[in-house]
Design a protein around this motif. Structure first.
Motif, short mmCIF file in Angstrom:
data_model
loop_
_atom_site.label_atom_id
_atom_site.label_comp_id
_atom_site.label_asym_id
_atom_site.label_seq_id
_atom_site.Cartn_x
_atom_site.Cartn_y
_atom_site.Cartn_z
N GLY A 80 46.13 -20.11 16.90
CA GLY A 80 46.37 -18.95 16.06
C GLY A 80 45.21 -17.97 16.06
N GLY A 81 43.99 -18.49 15.98
CA GLY A 81 42.83 -17.63 15.97
C GLY A 81 42.57 -16.95 17.30
N TRP A 82 42.91 -17.65 18.39
CA TRP A 82 42.67 -17.08 19.71
C TRP A 82 43.75 -16.10 20.13
CZ3 TRP A 82 38.44 -16.90 22.38
CH2 TRP A 82 37.46 -17.88 22.21
N VAL A 83 45.01 -16.42 19.86
CA VAL A 83 46.11 -15.73 20.55
C VAL A 83 46.76 -14.63 19.73
CG1 VAL A 83 48.40 -16.08 21.55
CG2 VAL A 83 46.56 -17.73 22.02
N SER A 107 50.36 -8.65 19.16
CA SER A 107 49.83 -8.97 20.48
C SER A 107 49.60 -10.46 20.59
CB SER A 107 48.52 -8.21 20.75
OG SER A 107 47.49 -8.67 19.88
N ALA A 108 49.65 -10.95 21.82
CA ALA A 108 49.31 -12.34 22.13
C ALA A 108 48.43 -12.32 23.37
CB ALA A 108 50.57 -13.16 22.38
N SER A 109 47.17 -12.67 23.19
CA SER A 109 46.20 -12.66 24.29
C SER A 109 45.81 -14.10 24.58
CB SER A 109 44.97 -11.84 23.90
OG SER A 109 44.02 -11.84 24.93
N GLN A 110 46.02 -14.53 25.81
CA GLN A 110 45.83 -15.94 26.15
C GLN A 110 45.35 -16.06 27.59
OE1 GLN A 110 49.82 -16.29 24.76
NE2 GLN A 110 50.67 -16.71 26.79
N GLY A 111 45.28 -17.28 28.11
CA GLY A 111 44.84 -17.49 29.47
C GLY A 111 43.67 -18.44 29.55
N SER A 112 43.15 -18.67 30.77
CA SER A 112 42.03 -19.59 30.94
C SER A 112 40.72 -19.01 30.40
CB SER A 112 41.86 -19.95 32.42
OG SER A 112 41.75 -18.80 33.21
N ALA A 113 40.64 -17.69 30.26
CA ALA A 113 39.50 -17.03 29.64
C ALA A 113 40.03 -15.91 28.77
CB ALA A 113 38.53 -16.50 30.69
N PRO A 114 40.70 -16.26 27.65
CA PRO A 114 41.41 -15.26 26.86
C PRO A 114 40.46 -14.25 26.22
CG PRO A 114 41.29 -17.32 25.66
CD PRO A 114 40.79 -17.61 27.04
N SER A 115 40.93 -13.02 26.12
CA SER A 115 40.14 -11.94 25.53
C SER A 115 40.71 -11.55 24.18
CB SER A 115 40.11 -10.72 26.46
OG SER A 115 39.48 -9.63 25.82
N THR A 116 40.00 -11.89 23.11
CA THR A 116 40.43 -11.40 21.80
C THR A 116 40.29 -9.88 21.73
OG1 THR A 116 38.20 -11.80 20.90
CG2 THR A 116 39.83 -13.56 20.63
N LEU A 117 39.41 -9.32 22.57
CA LEU A 117 39.26 -7.87 22.63
C LEU A 117 40.56 -7.22 23.12
CD1 LEU A 117 35.70 -7.65 24.22
CD2 LEU A 117 36.33 -7.64 21.79
#
Length: 234
Positions: free
Chosen positions: A27-30, A40-50
């Motif tokens: 939840g905090g990351w994505v 928005s949903a930001s994810q991946g092997s090096a996710p960017s909260t930016l």
């Protein structure tokens, strides 16, 4: 590493998202969202909260989801390691999957809905989540959780799920943001937390806190007497 769904609810006009992953604190990351900007949903092997925050800022200024996603992903030299999905206030969706995303990684869409994922057991995981959301007769938040459940039954994250989250925003409600940061069965824990958060007395207390369409809302004397005898945040 993660599956997420962002959706618009035709009945209530609210926006909601849900996510689950084989790692911690999804939840905090994505998930990011606001009633005046979208989701928005930001994810991946090096996710960017930016990325997640930047997409919301651009959509609040009037950019479409597609333009906002492009504005965040195009300049980023690390974009191959990341994935992003967005839903704007006009029900527009957009998504990006970096070339180095761990397979299976992709996204599927329907009007007002986008499901994105990576490190999944296969493409059927995404379609199962989308189909479950579109066909479920349940209320909006439960439909989002049903999508996560369907993804798990289809195989989900190759590692299984360790964390799950739900976010629902609307101009007429306080944000509903629920997070299970680590659990043996995070989907069951999320469903239990949602049941508690939508039951009395907690749910009744939500009707007196400020919301976008009523920013000065406050409890009446009757409300205060009720709350004094209930276990609610103070």
């Amino acid at each position: 590493m993660t599956i997420s769904i962002l959706a618009f609810d035709e009945k209530s006009g609210r926006l909601g998202g849900a996510a689950a992953t084989g790692s911690l604190c999804v939840g905090g990351w994505v998930l990011r969202g606001h009633a005046e900007s979208g989701l928005s949903a930001s994810q991946g092997s090096a996710p960017s909260t930016l990325w997640g925050e930047g997409v919301l800022a651009r959509m609040k200024e009037g950019a479409s989801a597609q333009d906002a996603v492009r504005a965040m992903t195009d300049p980023d030299t690390g974009r191959a390691e990341r994935q992003l999905a967005a839903l704007d206030l006009n029900r527009g969706t957009a998504h990006f999957t970096g070339d180095n995303s761990v397979p299976h990684a992709s996204a599927v869409t329907a009007p007002g809905v986008v499901v994105a994922g990576n490190m999944l057991t296969g493409p059927a995981v995404l379609q199962a989540a989308l189909d479950a959301f579109l066909t479920s007769p349940l209320p909006f938040a439960e439909r989002l959780m049903a999508a996560l459940g369907a993804s798990a039954r289809e195989g989900g994250d190759v590692r299984g799920y360790q964390s799950a989250a739900l976010l629902v925003v609307g101009r007429d409600i306080p944000p509903l943001t629920l997070r299970i940061d680590h659990a043996a069965d995070p989907l069951a824990a999320l469903a239990d937390l949602h049941a508690r958060a939508t039951a009395e007395p907690y749910h009744g207390w939500l009707r007196v806190v400020p919301v976008t369409d009523d920013p000065f809302r406050a409890p009446t004397e009757d409300d205060k007497r009720l709350f004094d005898s209930a276990s609610i945040p103070r």
